[in-house]
Design a protein around this motif. Structure first.
Motif, mmCIF file in Angstrom:
data_model
loop_
_atom_site.group_PDB
_atom_site.id
_atom_site.type_symbol
_atom_site.label_atom_id
_atom_site.label_comp_id
_atom_site.label_asym_id
_atom_site.label_seq_id
_atom_site.Cartn_x
_atom_site.Cartn_y
_atom_site.Cartn_z
ATOM 1 N N GLN A 46 -5.901 6.347 0.273
ATOM 2 C CA GLN A 46 -5.164 5.720 -0.837
ATOM 3 C C GLN A 46 -3.831 5.145 -0.360
ATOM 4 O O GLN A 46 -3.453 4.039 -0.730
ATOM 5 C CB GLN A 46 -4.883 6.741 -1.944
ATOM 6 N N ALA A 47 -3.127 5.934 0.455
ATOM 7 C CA ALA A 47 -1.789 5.521 0.892
ATOM 8 C C ALA A 47 -1.870 4.237 1.719
ATOM 9 O O ALA A 47 -1.081 3.311 1.519
ATOM 10 C CB ALA A 47 -1.130 6.635 1.713
ATOM 11 N N ILE A 48 -2.839 4.169 2.626
ATOM 12 C CA ILE A 48 -2.957 2.971 3.466
ATOM 13 C C ILE A 48 -3.348 1.768 2.612
ATOM 14 O O ILE A 48 -2.774 0.687 2.739
ATOM 15 C CB ILE A 48 -3.972 3.183 4.607
ATOM 16 N N GLU A 49 -4.313 1.984 1.707
ATOM 17 C CA GLU A 49 -4.756 0.855 0.884
ATOM 18 C C GLU A 49 -3.605 0.307 0.036
ATOM 19 O O GLU A 49 -3.419 -0.903 -0.064
ATOM 20 C CB GLU A 49 -5.937 1.272 0.003
ATOM 21 N N TYR A 50 -2.806 1.220 -0.545
ATOM 22 C CA TYR A 50 -1.660 0.771 -1.336
ATOM 23 C C TYR A 50 -0.663 0.024 -0.454
ATOM 24 O O TYR A 50 -0.194 -1.071 -0.802
ATOM 25 C CB TYR A 50 -0.967 1.951 -2.028
ATOM 26 N N GLU A 51 -0.343 0.630 0.684
ATOM 27 C CA GLU A 51 0.673 0.070 1.577
ATOM 28 C C GLU A 51 0.281 -1.338 2.053
ATOM 29 O O GLU A 51 1.122 -2.235 2.102
ATOM 30 C CB GLU A 51 0.862 1.023 2.774
ATOM 31 N N VAL A 52 -0.995 -1.519 2.365
ATOM 32 C CA VAL A 52 -1.470 -2.827 2.820
ATOM 33 C C VAL A 52 -1.281 -3.869 1.717
ATOM 34 O O VAL A 52 -0.746 -4.958 1.951
ATOM 35 C CB VAL A 52 -2.954 -2.756 3.256
ATOM 36 N N ARG A 53 -1.688 -3.498 0.498
ATOM 37 C CA ARG A 53 -1.524 -4.444 -0.623
ATOM 38 C C ARG A 53 -0.052 -4.791 -0.811
ATOM 39 O O ARG A 53 0.323 -5.943 -0.991
ATOM 40 C CB ARG A 53 -2.076 -3.826 -1.922
ATOM 41 N N TRP A 54 0.796 -3.758 -0.733
ATOM 42 C CA TRP A 54 2.230 -3.955 -0.946
ATOM 43 C C TRP A 54 2.810 -4.901 0.111
ATOM 44 O O TRP A 54 3.541 -5.837 -0.216
ATOM 45 C CB TRP A 54 2.941 -2.594 -0.910
ATOM 46 N N GLN A 55 2.464 -4.642 1.376
ATOM 47 C CA GLN A 55 3.027 -5.469 2.457
ATOM 48 C C GLN A 55 2.585 -6.926 2.324
ATOM 49 O O GLN A 55 3.388 -7.852 2.496
ATOM 50 C CB GLN A 55 2.612 -4.925 3.833
ATOM 51 N N ILE A 56 1.322 -7.133 1.998
ATOM 52 C CA ILE A 56 0.825 -8.507 1.862
ATOM 53 C C ILE A 56 1.553 -9.220 0.722
ATOM 54 O O ILE A 56 2.005 -10.363 0.867
ATOM 55 C CB ILE A 56 -0.707 -8.519 1.658
ATOM 56 N N CYS A 57 1.733 -8.522 -0.399
ATOM 57 C CA CYS A 57 2.473 -9.116 -1.529
ATOM 58 C C CYS A 57 3.884 -9.490 -1.117
ATOM 59 O O CYS A 57 4.360 -10.592 -1.416
ATOM 60 C CB CYS A 57 2.561 -8.128 -2.702
ATOM 61 N N GLU A 58 4.562 -8.566 -0.433
ATOM 62 C CA GLU A 58 5.934 -8.820 -0.009
ATOM 63 C C GLU A 58 6.010 -10.099 0.820
ATOM 64 O O GLU A 58 6.837 -10.974 0.567
ATOM 65 C CB GLU A 58 6.465 -7.651 0.840
#
Ligand code: ADP
Ligand code: MG
Length: 478
Positions: free
Chosen positions: A224-236
């Motif tokens: 979960q943490a990696i999936e969230y983090e990846v989405r967050w970084q791409i959005c940023e």
């Protein structure tokens, strides 16, 4: 734009020694706060660390198991930082020369195999624990964990998805338990991962800026943490911002990662060799002794299972999830042929695993022993009972009603494998079902299944299904 995910993991595996890495205090979990920390662990002035050879031996065993180089000497270093749960003001770790260098772990992702390279694995001590929840407006410090031996295992940035990271973490978890260096208890913090995550435009080589998610103590949180983090970084990045190197925490409640601090660099820690500990020398003899005592490794067992019993790599990987499970399969399949081996594998990964899960037992607590399971498999293989009957026999075995032969006799479950007897039933069924026979001859394959069903029913489930099929087909063709 398409993005590629890049992940490197740092895993802290608690080494399963009875005492701490630099003192004689016990490492047992769950004691009352501050009852398991001695003068060394709480950093009284004038005390000196004494290295636990059991921790060194486990580090070597791990290094050999992953095909790494064992460095001699390796050097203990002081990593200096202030935190209330670290009374010395520094953590003893290894920096420039870790005991284990290189090596790799092979993972299975779907049908594909992949090798994750290890950078290093080093020995270090754990810190104590700050207790924020038990007090109002105050923080408690429990130093029981201080000085607990850890092996920090660091990968190259080789993983490309959360799935791969989880597959790696699971393979590593299985391996450290297999070779008895760590009990793998994630609830108790014996095995926890930090995930370093970055993204870069697909097809480019340069690494993006990473953020490190700290202390993930379950495979689900890791995912979960990696999936969230990846989405967050791409959005940023897509919103025109840049990623700042940082350390973040995962909040299981919200499923989000949250900034903890901007990332410190190695030079911030003022690493230097610990003057209280000599460089650690390990002789070739010592390494050879550890190698000699090493259990046969999972990948070797997997290859054996595939070669001897024709199992698929996937089935073999299920059976080598733990040494106990692999041993159970070996005992069950011993001396058998491919058919027996495959049946044993299917029963272990199927009905037996389901029962164990239901009752939260591990394989060592199975109510059906490996030899008893083989007794059942032999009766399936020689045609005495059908696979369907075997289900009932297995349930009865699980309930403690005896071994397979006793249950088959008691329940009168013997399958009818006498061709003549089956033919008689088939003839009766064909005579009584002229419509379905006509349907079948007109090309309706469904009618065939219905006829098989009728024969099975007429035999009260005892006719050998394969023979029923064969006899029906030949009669209908005639
Ligand atoms: P530190 O010890 O400061 O956390 P390291 O350079 O030793 O940093 O790297 C720690 C982990 O981070 C390793 O597993 C490494 O593979 C991984 N890593 C390094 N750079 C990146 C990056 N850009 N993206 C993803 N992972 C990375
Ligand atoms: Mg790190």
């Amino acid at each position: 734009m398409k993005w590629e995910v890049v992940i490197g993991l740092e895993t802290h595996a608690q080494l399963s020694t009875v005492s701490k890495i630099f003192s004689g205090a016990p490492t047992a979990f769950g004691a009352a706060p501050n009852t398991q920390a001695c003068g060394v662990d709480i950093a009284l002035p004038g005390v000196l660390p004494v290295l636990n050879t059991g921790a060194v031996e486990r580090a070597i065993r791990f290094g050999l198991a992953v095909g790494a180089k064992i460095n001699s000497p390796s050097i203990f270093a002081r990593k200096n930082y202030f935190y209330p749960d670290l009374p010395k003001g520094y953590q003893i770790s290894q920096f420039e020369k870790p005991i284990v260098e290189g090596g790799s772990v092979t993972i299975q992702v779907g049908d594909a195999e992949k090798t994750v390279r290890l950078t290093r694995a080093h020995l270090e001590e754990d810190a104590g624990k700050s207790l924020h929840e038990d007090f109002r407006g105050q923080t408690g410090i429990d130093l029981n964990r201080a000085g607990t031996p850890l092996l920090e295992i660091v990968t190259e940035p080789d993983m490309r998805s959360a799935d791969e990271a989880v597959a790696y973490a699971k393979a590593l978890h299985a391996l450290v338990r297999w070779i008895d260096v760590c009990d793998g208890n994630m609830q108790e913090g014996s095995f926890r991962c930090d995930a370093n995550v970055s993204v870069r435009p697909a097809g480019t080589q340069e690494l993006g800026t990473r953020r490190e998610i700290k202390n993930l103590n379950s495979f689900r949180f890791l995912q979960q943490a990696i999936e969230y983090e990846v989405r967050w970084q791409i959005c940023e990045i897509e919103d025109g911002r840049t990623i700042q190197q940082a350390t973040v925490l995962f909040d299981p409640e919200t499923g989000e990662t949250r900034m903890m601090r901007t990332k410190e660099d190695a030079h911030d820690y003022r690493y230097f060799p610990d003057p209280d500990l000599l460089p650690l020398e390990v002789t070739a003899e010592r390494i050879a002794a550890v190698r000699d005592a090493m259990p046969v490794l999972p990948e070797v067992r997997r290859e054996q299972f595939c070669a001897q019993f024709g199992l698929t790599p996937y089935d073999a990987s299920l059976l080598t999830a733990s040494r106990e499970l692999a041993d159970y399969f070996s005992t069950a399949a011993e001396g058998g042929d491919e058919k027996t081996g495959k049946l044993c594998a299917n029963w272990i990964s199927g009905a037996l695993s389901a029962r164990l899960n239901e009752e939260a037992l591990d394989i060592g607590q199975s109510r059906v022993t490996a030899r008893e399971l083989r007794g059942l498999v032999d009766r399936i293989a020689d045609g005495t009972i059908s696979g369907k009957m075997a289900r009932d026999v297995f349930d009865a075995m699980w309930a403690g009603e005896g071994d397979a032969d006793a249950i088959i006799a008691a329940k009168g479950l013997k399958q009818i494998s006498d061709g003549g007897e089956i033919e008689k039933i088939v003839d009766q069924v064909l005579a009584a079902n002229a419509r379905q026979v006509a349907d079948f001859k007109a090309g309706k394959e469904k009618a065939f299944n219905s006829l098989v069903g009728q024969v099975m029913k007429a035999s009260r489930g005892k006719a050998n299904p394969q023979q029923v099929n064969d006899i029906l087909r030949s009669k209908l063709a005639g």
